[in-house]
Write an enzyme that holds these catalytic residues in place. Structure first.
Site, mmCIF file in Angstrom:
data_model
loop_
_atom_site.group_PDB
_atom_site.id
_atom_site.type_symbol
_atom_site.label_atom_id
_atom_site.label_comp_id
_atom_site.label_asym_id
_atom_site.label_seq_id
_atom_site.Cartn_x
_atom_site.Cartn_y
_atom_site.Cartn_z
ATOM 1 N N HIS A 120 -7.249 0.904 -6.625
ATOM 2 C CA HIS A 120 -7.529 0.038 -5.468
ATOM 3 C C HIS A 120 -8.202 -1.241 -5.984
ATOM 4 C CE1 HIS A 120 -7.810 -1.169 -1.448
ATOM 5 N NE2 HIS A 120 -8.677 -0.311 -0.955
ATOM 6 N N ARG A 126 -13.688 -8.613 1.197
ATOM 7 C CA ARG A 126 -12.255 -8.360 0.978
ATOM 8 C C ARG A 126 -11.471 -9.650 1.253
ATOM 9 N NH1 ARG A 126 -10.171 -3.206 1.341
ATOM 10 N NH2 ARG A 126 -8.257 -4.286 0.786
ATOM 11 N N ASP A 185 -17.284 7.297 -2.084
ATOM 12 C CA ASP A 185 -16.040 7.128 -1.328
ATOM 13 C C ASP A 185 -15.766 8.457 -0.633
ATOM 14 O OD1 ASP A 185 -13.629 6.138 -0.352
ATOM 15 O OD2 ASP A 185 -12.530 6.427 -2.224
ATOM 16 N N GLN A 226 -9.962 -4.008 -3.672
ATOM 17 C CA GLN A 226 -11.269 -3.560 -3.173
ATOM 18 C C GLN A 226 -12.335 -3.788 -4.235
ATOM 19 O OE1 GLN A 226 -12.255 -1.892 -0.021
ATOM 20 N NE2 GLN A 226 -14.167 -2.578 -0.925
ATOM 21 N N ARG A 251 0.883 -1.177 0.000
ATOM 22 C CA ARG A 251 0.000 0.000 0.000
ATOM 23 C C ARG A 251 0.917 1.223 0.000
ATOM 24 N NH1 ARG A 251 -5.367 1.423 3.444
ATOM 25 N NH2 ARG A 251 -6.142 0.083 1.796
ATOM 26 N N CYS A 257 -16.319 1.560 0.197
ATOM 27 C CA CYS A 257 -15.185 0.705 0.583
ATOM 28 C C CYS A 257 -14.830 0.834 2.052
ATOM 29 C CB CYS A 257 -13.979 1.006 -0.299
ATOM 30 S SG CYS A 257 -13.275 2.656 -0.041
HETATM 31 N N1 NVA Z 1 -10.019 6.708 -1.576
HETATM 32 C C1 NVA Z 1 -9.699 6.300 -0.235
HETATM 33 C C2 NVA Z 1 -9.854 4.819 -0.087
HETATM 34 C C3 NVA Z 1 -9.556 4.298 1.295
HETATM 35 C C4 NVA Z 1 -9.655 2.811 1.402
HETATM 36 C C5 NVA Z 1 -8.290 6.729 0.120
HETATM 37 O O1 NVA Z 1 -7.403 6.574 -0.716
HETATM 38 O O2 NVA Z 1 -8.077 7.248 1.224
HETATM 39 N N1 CP Z 2 -11.261 -0.168 2.170
HETATM 40 C C1 CP Z 2 -10.005 -0.229 2.631
HETATM 41 O O1 CP Z 2 -9.046 -0.446 1.884
HETATM 42 O O2 CP Z 2 -9.900 -0.094 3.965
HETATM 43 P P1 CP Z 2 -8.556 0.112 4.818
HETATM 44 O O3 CP Z 2 -7.983 1.451 4.453
HETATM 45 O O4 CP Z 2 -9.009 0.027 6.235
HETATM 46 O O5 CP Z 2 -7.583 -0.991 4.471
#
Ligand code: NVA
Ligand code: CP
Length: 326
Positions: free
Chosen positions: A148, A312, A244, A151, A121, A284
């Site tokens: 992502h 997930r 989101d 997800q 990540r 998500c």
């Molecule tokens: N778009 C959000 C998704 C979190 C799982 C982010 O990148 O913070």
């Molecule tokens: N949806 C998602 O990726 O959640 P986290 O940021 O908690 O991993």
């Protein structure tokens, strides 16, 4: 045109040839590969629910590098590896030499000597691409600024479970069109024959290159990708409503400005009256009640966000099995 995706568990089918060593974006996967992953996820979910052992990754180790926080991704990958008979090791970028300037190249080469796979990540998508290029083990994208995909595989699984199909559905995504979720949803929808309508304010539209590539891919599956600034237009007769956060990780300095810009894009009861009566709502998570979505919708009867979060685990186990089982 590809066959509709089926809900029922299929007898274990021959694994299609996987073109990619890694799982970096949905766009790199074919409709057939996505169908296979969804079938496998349903099979693994059923085995887990029945308490049947499914140690397909006995003795394998997944490394998990996190440069951003996570609840779902970390726990679901860790538990997934355990349930598959292997284990996961958490690698905070702060503790790795990577955080002190060791190159991605050297880190990828070294970790490939210990691990059987790595999930990352991070911020720039180019970081994970560079890592994957130098790693000899599968690299899985656990979220970058622009994608992502794990997800979205879980989202497709959730939709097919609730709707019985994917092909022919209308999905809408209301909010920040230029973030990881919007991009991966666009790429996923066109692979499975769903139309996707994205409503976002001016200046927050989805990346043009991603949209154009998806529109081209959608010619084969008869999927449309439609961009608009009107949430009402996007949600009209939608089967699946998605939003989101307005401010993704890494953009925290813009929180207050974005709250004003995105307010007309809140998913609330009034807006959802324009969707199909039996629409489902996905997010998500993490969510901010009262911002991108009201509590009434997030906690209401159309919401499937906790099934989505659970999925997930099952979707990622399918990816891990497909990439790491010898
Ligand atoms: N778009 C959000 C998704 C979190 C799982 C982010 O990148 O913070
Ligand atoms: N949806 C998602 O990726 O959640 P986290 O940021 O908690 O991993």
């Amino acid at each position: 045109m590809s066959q509709p995706l089926k809900l029922e568990l299929q007898k274990p089918k021959a694994k299609p040839h996987f073109g990619a060593k890694d799982f970096l974006t949905i766009a790199e996967y074919s409709t057939e590969e996505i169908q296979y992953l969804l079938d496998q996820a349903l099979m693994l979910k059923e085995m887990q629910k029945k308490g049947q052992q499914h140690h397909y990754l006995n003795g394998k180790v997944l490394g998990m590098i996190f440069e951003k926080p996570s609840t779902r991704t970390r726990v679901s990958f860790e538990v997934g590896m355990y349930q598959l008979g292997g284990q996961a090791t958490f690698l905070s970028s702060k503790d790795l030499q990577l955080g002190r300037g060791e190159s991605i190249h050297d880190t990828a080469k070294v970790l490939s000597r210990y691990l059987d796979g790595v999930m990352i990540r991070t911020f720039a998508h180019e970081t994970i691409q560079e890592f994957a290029e130098h790693a000899s083990i599968p690299v899985i994208n656990g979220l970058t600024d622009s994608h992502h995909p794990v997800q979205v595989l879980a989202d497709l699984l959730t939709i097919v479970e609730h709707k019985g199909t994917l092909q022919g559905l209308k999905m809408c995504y209301i909010g920040d069109g230029n973030n990881n979720m919007a991009h991966s949803l666009i790429e996923g929808a066109v692979k499975v024959g769903m139309d996707i309508h994205i409503a976002s304010p001016k200046g927050y539209e989805a990346n043009q290159a991603i949209v154009e590539a998806a529109q081209k891919a959608g010619e084969q599956t008869k999927s449309q990708v439609v961009l608009t600034t009107s949430p009402q237009e996007a949600i009209a007769d939608a089967d699946v409503v998605v939003t989101d956060v307005w401010t993704s990780m890494g953009h925290e300095a813009e929180i207050e400005a974005r709250k004003k810009i995105f307010l007309p894009y809140q998913v609330n009861t009034e807006l959802c009256q324009l969707a199909k009566k039996d629409f489902i709502f996905l997010h998500c998570l993490p969510a901010h009640r009262g911002e991108e979505v009201t509590a009434e919708i997030l906690d209401g009867p159309h919401s499937v966000v906790f099934d989505e979060a659970e999925n997930r685990l099952h979707a990622q186990k399918a990816i891990l099995k497909a990439l790491m089982e010898k």
